[in-house]
Motif scaffolding. Structure first.
Motif, PDB file in Angstrom:
ATOM      1  N   SER A 122       0.888  -1.242   0.095  1.00  0.00           N
ATOM      2  CA  SER A 122       0.077  -0.076   0.101  1.00  0.00           C
ATOM      3  C   SER A 122       0.840   1.193   0.159  1.00  0.00           C
ATOM      4  O   SER A 122       0.415   2.442  -0.066  1.00  0.00           O
ATOM      5  N   VAL A 123       2.184   1.051  -0.007  1.00  0.00           N
ATOM      6  CA  VAL A 123       3.147   2.131   0.241  1.00  0.00           C
ATOM      7  C   VAL A 123       3.472   2.882  -1.391  1.00  0.00           C
ATOM      8  O   VAL A 123       4.001   2.056  -1.952  1.00  0.00           O
ATOM      9  N   PRO A 124       2.927   3.988  -1.604  1.00  0.00           N
ATOM     10  CA  PRO A 124       3.297   4.277  -3.054  1.00  0.00           C
ATOM     11  C   PRO A 124       4.968   4.492  -3.020  1.00  0.00           C
ATOM     12  O   PRO A 124       5.435   4.711  -2.155  1.00  0.00           O
ATOM     13  N   PRO A 125       5.484   4.608  -4.480  1.00  0.00           N
ATOM     14  CA  PRO A 125       6.879   4.857  -4.674  1.00  0.00           C
ATOM     15  C   PRO A 125       7.238   6.317  -4.223  1.00  0.00           C
ATOM     16  O   PRO A 125       6.217   6.904  -4.309  1.00  0.00           O
ATOM     17  N   ILE A 126       8.571   6.408  -4.458  1.00  0.00           N
ATOM     18  CA  ILE A 126       9.171   7.589  -4.318  1.00  0.00           C
ATOM     19  C   ILE A 126       9.153   8.161  -5.716  1.00  0.00           C
ATOM     20  O   ILE A 126       9.716   7.533  -6.692  1.00  0.00           O
ATOM     21  N   LYS A 127       8.273   9.106  -6.093  1.00  0.00           N
ATOM     22  CA  LYS A 127       8.417   9.769  -7.418  1.00  0.00           C
ATOM     23  C   LYS A 127       8.165  11.433  -7.557  1.00  0.00           C
ATOM     24  O   LYS A 127       6.919  11.804  -7.580  1.00  0.00           O
ATOM     25  N   PRO A 128       9.072  11.872  -7.413  1.00  0.00           N
ATOM     26  CA  PRO A 128       9.024  13.321  -7.581  1.00  0.00           C
ATOM     27  C   PRO A 128       8.894  13.817  -8.933  1.00  0.00           C
ATOM     28  O   PRO A 128       9.210  13.125  -9.937  1.00  0.00           O
ATOM     29  N   ILE A 129       8.177  14.972  -9.110  1.00  0.00           N
ATOM     30  CA  ILE A 129       7.893  15.329 -10.496  1.00  0.00           C
ATOM     31  C   ILE A 129       8.364  16.861 -10.875  1.00  0.00           C
ATOM     32  O   ILE A 129       8.388  17.621  -9.848  1.00  0.00           O
ATOM     33  N   ILE A 130       8.722  17.079 -12.218  1.00  0.00           N
ATOM     34  CA  ILE A 130       8.722  18.522 -12.564  1.00  0.00           C
ATOM     35  C   ILE A 130       7.899  18.218 -13.790  1.00  0.00           C
ATOM     36  O   ILE A 130       7.759  17.520 -14.531  1.00  0.00           O
ATOM     37  N   ARG A 131       7.332  19.687 -14.022  1.00  0.00           N
ATOM     38  CA  ARG A 131       6.283  19.707 -15.103  1.00  0.00           C
ATOM     39  C   ARG A 131       6.688  20.307 -16.391  1.00  0.00           C
ATOM     40  O   ARG A 131       6.159  21.134 -17.262  1.00  0.00           O
ATOM     41  N   LYS A 132       7.952  20.213 -16.589  1.00  0.00           N
ATOM     42  CA  LYS A 132       8.590  20.774 -17.986  1.00  0.00           C
ATOM     43  C   LYS A 132       9.670  20.256 -18.439  1.00  0.00           C
ATOM     44  O   LYS A 132       9.957  19.023 -17.884  1.00  0.00           O
ATOM     45  N   ASN A 186      24.766  11.523 -16.561  1.00  0.00           N
ATOM     46  CA  ASN A 186      24.379  10.340 -16.147  1.00  0.00           C
ATOM     47  C   ASN A 186      23.652  10.207 -14.706  1.00  0.00           C
ATOM     48  O   ASN A 186      24.524  10.620 -13.564  1.00  0.00           O
ATOM     49  N   VAL A 187      22.217  10.303 -14.616  1.00  0.00           N
ATOM     50  CA  VAL A 187      21.714  10.607 -13.118  1.00  0.00           C
ATOM     51  C   VAL A 187      21.477   9.288 -12.192  1.00  0.00           C
ATOM     52  O   VAL A 187      20.631   9.291 -11.301  1.00  0.00           O
ATOM     53  N   GLY A 188      21.880   8.001 -13.096  1.00  0.00           N
ATOM     54  CA  GLY A 188      21.398   7.080 -12.057  1.00  0.00           C
ATOM     55  C   GLY A 188      20.034   6.192 -12.378  1.00  0.00           C
ATOM     56  O   GLY A 188      19.442   6.496 -13.274  1.00  0.00           O
ATOM     57  N   ALA A 189      19.850   5.512 -11.447  1.00  0.00           N
ATOM     58  CA  ALA A 189      18.499   4.761 -11.723  1.00  0.00           C
ATOM     59  C   ALA A 189      17.083   5.221 -11.098  1.00  0.00           C
ATOM     60  O   ALA A 189      16.235   5.013 -11.660  1.00  0.00           O
ATOM     61  N   TYR A 190      17.337   6.170 -10.371  1.00  0.00           N
ATOM     62  CA  TYR A 190      16.032   6.746  -9.959  1.00  0.00           C
ATOM     63  C   TYR A 190      16.301   8.226  -9.492  1.00  0.00           C
ATOM     64  O   TYR A 190      17.301   8.815  -9.854  1.00  0.00           O
ATOM     65  N   ALA A 191      15.132   8.881  -9.235  1.00  0.00           N
ATOM     66  CA  ALA A 191      15.151  10.406  -9.081  1.00  0.00           C
ATOM     67  C   ALA A 191      15.111  10.496  -7.508  1.00  0.00           C
ATOM     68  O   ALA A 191      14.058  10.167  -6.690  1.00  0.00           O
ATOM     69  N   PRO A 192      15.860  11.646  -7.009  1.00  0.00           N
ATOM     70  CA  PRO A 192      15.782  11.950  -5.807  1.00  0.00           C
ATOM     71  C   PRO A 192      14.666  13.042  -5.550  1.00  0.00           C
ATOM     72  O   PRO A 192      14.490  13.644  -6.360  1.00  0.00           O
ATOM     73  N   TYR A 193      14.079  12.735  -4.258  1.00  0.00           N
ATOM     74  CA  TYR A 193      12.844  13.590  -3.758  1.00  0.00           C
ATOM     75  C   TYR A 193      13.433  14.600  -2.947  1.00  0.00           C
ATOM     76  O   TYR A 193      14.269  14.307  -1.890  1.00  0.00           O
ATOM     77  N   PRO A 194      13.106  15.720  -3.183  1.00  0.00           N
ATOM     78  CA  PRO A 194      12.089  16.532  -3.972  1.00  0.00           C
ATOM     79  C   PRO A 194      12.712  16.920  -5.315  1.00  0.00           C
ATOM     80  O   PRO A 194      12.023  17.367  -6.227  1.00  0.00           O
ATOM     81  N   ASN A 195      13.950  16.782  -5.630  1.00  0.00           N
ATOM     82  CA  ASN A 195      14.558  17.533  -6.623  1.00  0.00           C
ATOM     83  C   ASN A 195      14.324  17.130  -7.999  1.00  0.00           C
ATOM     84  O   ASN A 195      14.553  17.424  -9.195  1.00  0.00           O
ATOM     85  N   THR A 196      14.131  15.814  -8.169  1.00  0.00           N
ATOM     86  CA  THR A 196      13.927  14.840  -9.268  1.00  0.00           C
ATOM     87  C   THR A 196      15.120  14.779  -9.975  1.00  0.00           C
ATOM     88  O   THR A 196      16.195  15.291  -9.544  1.00  0.00           O
ATOM     89  N   ALA A 197      15.192  13.785 -10.961  1.00  0.00           N
ATOM     90  CA  ALA A 197      16.491  13.375 -11.897  1.00  0.00           C
ATOM     91  C   ALA A 197      17.024  14.595 -12.705  1.00  0.00           C
ATOM     92  O   ALA A 197      17.899  14.487 -13.612  1.00  0.00           O
ATOM     93  N   ALA A 198      16.231  15.805 -12.899  1.00  0.00           N
ATOM     94  CA  ALA A 198      16.552  16.862 -13.746  1.00  0.00           C
ATOM     95  C   ALA A 198      17.466  17.741 -13.070  1.00  0.00           C
ATOM     96  O   ALA A 198      18.129  18.509 -13.751  1.00  0.00           O
ATOM     97  N   VAL A 199      17.741  17.518 -11.763  1.00  0.00           N
ATOM     98  CA  VAL A 199      18.448  18.666 -11.131  1.00  0.00           C
ATOM     99  C   VAL A 199      19.857  18.895 -11.537  1.00  0.00           C
ATOM    100  O   VAL A 199      20.290  20.051 -11.988  1.00  0.00           O
ATOM    101  N   GLU A 200      20.654  17.869 -11.881  1.00  0.00           N
ATOM    102  CA  GLU A 200      22.146  18.221 -12.443  1.00  0.00           C
ATOM    103  C   GLU A 200      22.088  18.864 -14.018  1.00  0.00           C
ATOM    104  O   GLU A 200      22.623  19.630 -14.299  1.00  0.00           O
ATOM    105  N   PRO A 201      21.436  18.070 -14.834  1.00  0.00           N
ATOM    106  CA  PRO A 201      21.370  18.597 -16.126  1.00  0.00           C
ATOM    107  C   PRO A 201      20.717  20.053 -16.486  1.00  0.00           C
ATOM    108  O   PRO A 201      21.179  20.663 -17.198  1.00  0.00           O
ATOM    109  N   LEU A 202      19.842  20.172 -15.826  1.00  0.00           N
ATOM    110  CA  LEU A 202      19.111  21.505 -15.909  1.00  0.00           C
ATOM    111  C   LEU A 202      19.886  22.865 -15.124  1.00  0.00           C
ATOM    112  O   LEU A 202      19.876  23.831 -15.692  1.00  0.00           O
ATOM    113  N   MET A 203      20.459  22.405 -14.049  1.00  0.00           N
ATOM    114  CA  MET A 203      21.409  23.443 -13.642  1.00  0.00           C
ATOM    115  C   MET A 203      22.596  23.716 -14.408  1.00  0.00           C
ATOM    116  O   MET A 203      22.716  24.894 -14.591  1.00  0.00           O
ATOM    117  N   SER A 204      23.100  22.666 -14.837  1.00  0.00           N
ATOM    118  CA  SER A 204      24.057  22.745 -15.849  1.00  0.00           C
ATOM    119  C   SER A 204      23.751  23.930 -17.104  1.00  0.00           C
ATOM    120  O   SER A 204      24.441  24.804 -17.514  1.00  0.00           O
TER     121      SER A 204
END
Ligand code: FES
Ligand code: FES
Lengths: 751, 152
Positions: free
Chosen positions: A65-75, A301-319
């Motif tokens: 019943s525990v949902p997965p960790i799934k941070p989101i950005i909408r862009k 290369n962001v690895g297998a999952y996305a960190p909460y809350p920043n998502t897997a986009a944080v490194e490429p987008l900040m760069s």
């Protein structure tokens, strides 16, 4: 008269820590201990996971019943990816938690974990970004078309024509290999169930206790009041750890106290990684070495999952957003992507992406200087931004600063002509000395608007402070932010002391406990002093106003004649005074609050490294390191210098030593401190630190953030220094860490 | 078994495999000694055993029976020890996790050799890891305390 702000007062944090009485999560005893069973392979299907008889084991089935960790950005075409807190049928990196076993002692839990029989049918793996992007590569997350989790591109309208006018064109490719933050304190958590209230208290190493509280209560379907989070600790702990969710679940289920302390192996294998980034940059320059245009291409290369809350986009987008750095680059064209691979999840680590983009820009400028026959300082002088505010091609607005002046300060301290003479003489003896510089600006202290612009579902940003002044003359500030070793209790006390008129010793800062502090976001993005400091100042000034009125009526004087200082209200020019404690008693105490959500401010620095390269052993020694830094108003110069020392040490480590290494099957090779090489006192030189103080108009306190700067500038300075040293041999190295093996490979062709 | 720590005897019952670091922390309640790697590299667990700085994670508790053990909790006698005072004055700590190990390492070295030069101090201190301070202020604090202790 001077106040407390700006003084290097010693820290209130120190006494307990020096006596061995500091609070660390791993110190708490528990009724039960938990140990994770982790995947021994990088990809595969779980066929079975069987515990020995009588051992309590938790698997994904228990947590249905525990949902997965799934941070989101909408862009940016971001594809939200899900991480079950324990692996659900498949594993995606070596070290992924598959099950948890519980013992009465840590040793027993470890024994049980060894006895679990875990069967996994291995599947094909993608360890590198190149492999994961290759045609026909296995898609790591179902539902994705490929392994690209986020991508974006921008070309300014004038780029093509500006680029076409280039008199000189320089291209360079840099590679930042994977890093681990390596806090000395590994992750740890302790969840205690209280039968009387039905509540769980989670004590854990975390930088965002309120967000942990919010995430875990939501995932486990708990009412907000059923969980209390206490976070006393340090580093690498911005993101939600799946392990903490499992621990709280177990405490609720077993109605007991239960602890998990990560060992170093798990920390290096399965805590968060960072900085696995490749960048190609191309500069178009005019005849004088001025930028006409910059092109960038970024793959993280962001690895297998996305960190909460920043998502897997944080490194490429900040760069992507911050690549131009402190330079006026003219027109811009850039593409960036984040790639999922079968490696540990990448998450924000001190400096986040900026060490890599700074390396790219600073190598580019050194190579351009060489091509144009110019000193490295001169090409920077011609390109550093001089007019503020400055709007970058990606829409960032740099506030007032003095980039050129900061660089000149560093150059003066380095005595470049003197160094060149020594370098020349040394070369005659076969000794290779090098000097390298790097300049950068760092976006700090930004509020919710910046996070909203990223399209993040969770938008951190502001801070809130509740403040009281009680009849004992003590100011209590309850802060939503959560310091982790940077001395915030001391620096906030200095700000509040000046504003209210008490001594810092009479300011108590309460933090890191969701029961006792207002909601706030925590420590990240070089923000704590700027934002929590601003909120503290707002609250303190409100109390000050009311205190002035109270004092004026008590002392029968005009508000304007009252001086509040160090615990007393006095009438200027007279000996009439009353203690602030008495005023608070008469008034029945004061209470107010402060809320602060700034746009952000950019600090900047120039780093200069002087190195000696031994071309036989390929060992690099950093002999001198100079930092000229402008972080606005310094609240406590001693603490500022400490932040720079620590950051630069991490940067030098990134440049020379530290690297997370996977083999081609996705097995991780660097899981002890004998393999992942942190620097000792021998590898870190004494540093010269110089300050400018361009008071920030953009912040309440005039301060800019600087917690990450040391880590951002140092790698590029060291790499440039190595390249300068090896220039006579025509050897370049654009990869970090520049280990002896890499240097040896680069030098081999030349001897 | 008995452990003699900071002038006091602790009667404890431990498995043979329990390390001295775990026994100090869990059985004696002396949590000032920290554990950063459990494989002898970081030095967070450094304590003084019969006058020498040792890695408590590399010693079994049973091996320490009969030894005189000192931990960070025994350093201050009321007021802070000179070296602790100098760590405050020189900002030799940030998160404080590595600090007990550095203190015990430096105290043992100075007691064995009161006239350590700054270069020797650097050598000694390079035995332990700190992630926060970049070492500079730790080195300064230890040098300053060595000077002060020589002078008094
Ligand atoms: S814990 Fe003993 S050396 Fe690291
Ligand atoms: S002060 Fe944090 S590890 Fe040394």
């Amino acid at each position: 008269m001077t106040g407390w702000v700006g003084r290097p007062i010693t820290r209130f944090e120190d006494d307990a820590l020096l006596r061995g009485a500091g609070h660390f999560t791993a110190d708490l005893p528990a009724e039960a201990y938990l140990r994770f069973v982790r995947s021994p392979v990088a990809a595969g299907i779980i066929d079975g996971c069987i515990a020995p008889d009588g051992v309590m084991m938790i698997t994904d089935t228990d947590l249905a019943s525990v949902p997965p960790i799934k941070p989101i950005i909408r862009k940016f075409g971001y594809v939200p990816i899900a991480q079950p807190v324990l692996a659900r049928g498949v594993v995606r990196y070596t070290g992924e938690p598959v099950a948890a076993v519980i013992g009465q002692t840590e040793e027993q839990a470890e024994d049980f974990a060894d006895l679990v029989s875990l069967n996994i049918t291995p599947a094909p793996v993608c360890v590198t970004a190149e492999a994961a992007m290759a045609p026909g590569a296995p898609v790591i997350h179902p539902g994705m078309a490929d392994n690209i989790v986020v991508q974006t591109a921008l070309t300014t309208p004038g780029y093509e024509s500006a680029n076409a006018k280039a008199a000189h064109r320089v291209v360079t490719k840099i590679r930042s290999h994977r890093q681990a933050a390596l806090p000395m304190e590994t992750r740890a958590a302790h969840a205690a169930f209280d039968a009387a209230t039905g509540r769980v208290t989670l004590t854990c190493t975390a930088q965002m206790p309120h967000l942990m509280h919010r995430a875990i209560t939501a995932m486990l379907g708990m009412a907000a009041d059923e969980l209390r989070v206490i976070a006393p600790d340090f580093g690498q702990k911005m993101s939600l750890a799946a392990e903490y969710v499992v621990l709280v679940w177990a405490a609720l289920r077993l109605r007991t106290s239960i602890a998990w302390v990560e060992d170093r192996r798990d920390n290096l294998m399965a805590s968060f990684h960072a900085r696995d980034i490749a960048i190609e940059v191309e500069g178009a320059f005019d005849n004088e070495g001025r930028f006409l245009a910059l092109r960038g291409d970024i793959t993280a290369n962001v690895g297998a999952y996305a960190p909460y809350p920043n998502t897997a986009a944080v490194e490429p987008l900040m760069s992507f957003t911050e690549l131009p750095g402190p330079y006026d680059i003219g027109e811009y064209s850039c593409a960036a992507r984040g790639v999922i691979t079968n490696t540990c999840c990448s998450a924000p680590y001190r400096g986040v992406a900026r060490p890599a983009i700074t390396l790219a820009m600073e190598r580019l400028l050194d190579m351009a200087a060489m091509q144009l026959g110019m000193e490295p300082a001169e090409i920077r002088r011609r390109n550093l931004i001089r007019i503020f505010p400055h709007t970058t091609p990606t829409g960032l607005v740099y506030d007032n600063a003095a980039y050129v002046e900061t660089m000149e300060m560093a150059l003066l301290a380095a005595d470049v002509p003197g160094f060149r003479a020594r370098q020349h003489a040394a070369r005659a003896r076969g000794v290779y000395l090098g000097l390298g510089m790097s300049s950068f600006c760092e976006r700090t202290g930004y509020g919710s608007a910046a996070f909203a612009a990223r399209g993040m579902d969770i938008q951190p940003g502001w801070e809130h402070v509740d403040m009281t002044l009680d009849g004992d003359g003590v100011v209590t500030a309850r802060i939503g932010a959560s310091p982790h070793g940077q001395g915030l209790r001391t620096t906030l006390a200095q700000i509040i002391a000046d504003a209210v008129g008490v001594v810092p010793a009479n300011v108590r800062v309460v933090h890191g406990d969701t029961d006792h502090t207002p909601f706030g976001w925590g420590t990240f993005a070089s923000r704590s002093l700027v934002i929590s400091g601003g909120a503290s100042l707002i609250a303190a000034r409100k109390i000050r106003e009311r205190l002035l009125q109270q004092a004026a009526s008590y002392l029968e004087a005009a508000d304007a004649d009252i001086d509040l200082r160090d615990g007393y209200a006095s009438v200027t020019g007279t000996d009439r005074r009353v203690s602030i404690a008495v005023l608070a008693q008469v008034h029945g105490g004061f209470a107010d609050d402060g809320f602060y959500d700034p746009l952000g401010t950019f600090s900047n620095a120039t780093h200069i490294a002087m190195v000696a390269v031994d071309i036989e052993t390929c060992m690099v020694r950093v002999e001198r390191f100079i930092v000229a830094e402008d972080a606005g108003r310094l609240i406590n110069p001693m603490i500022v210098d400490g932040q720079i020392h620590g950051g630069v040490a991490q940067g030098i480590a990134n440049a020379l030593l530290e690297e997370v290494i996977y083999d081609e099957t996705g097995n991780i090779l660097t899981i002890s401190l004998a393999d992942f090489l942190a620097p000792t006192a021998h590898e870190i030189p004494a540093m010269t630190i110089l300050h400018r103080e361009t008071i920030a108009d953009a912040t309440m306190t005039g301060a800019k953030g600087l917690g990450e700067g040391g880590t951002i500038g140092a790698p590029a300075a060291v790499l440039n220094a190595i390249n300068d040293a090896l220039a006579p041999l025509k050897v370049t190295i654009n990869e970090m860490p520049a280990t002896p093996a890499r240097l040896h490979a680069a030098l081999r062709g030349t001897k | 078994m008995k452990l003699h720590v900071n002038g006091r005897d602790y009667d404890i019952a431990v498995e043979a495999r329990r390390t001295l670091a775990d026994a100090l922390r869990k059985d004696c309640g002396l949590t000032g000694t920290h554990i950063g790697c459990e494989h002898g590299v970081c030095g967070a667990c450094t304590v003084i055993m019969d006058g020498a700085a040792v890695r408590a994670c590399l010693i079994f508790a049973v091996q320490a029976e009969g030894a005189v053990i000192r931990t960070v909790e025994g350093l201050a006698a009321g007021g802070l020890h000179v070296i602790q005072q100098e760590f405050v004055a020189h900002h030799g700590l940030q998160c404080g996790f590595c600090t007990p190990g550095f203190l015990m390492l430096a105290v043992a070295a100075r007691e064995a050799e009161p006239d350590l030069t700054d270069a020797e101090i650097l050598d000694v201190l390079s035995a332990n890891l700190c992630r926060c301070t970049g070492y500079q202020n730790i080195v300064k604090a230890v040098s300053a305390s060595a000077r002060r202790m020589r002078e008094t």
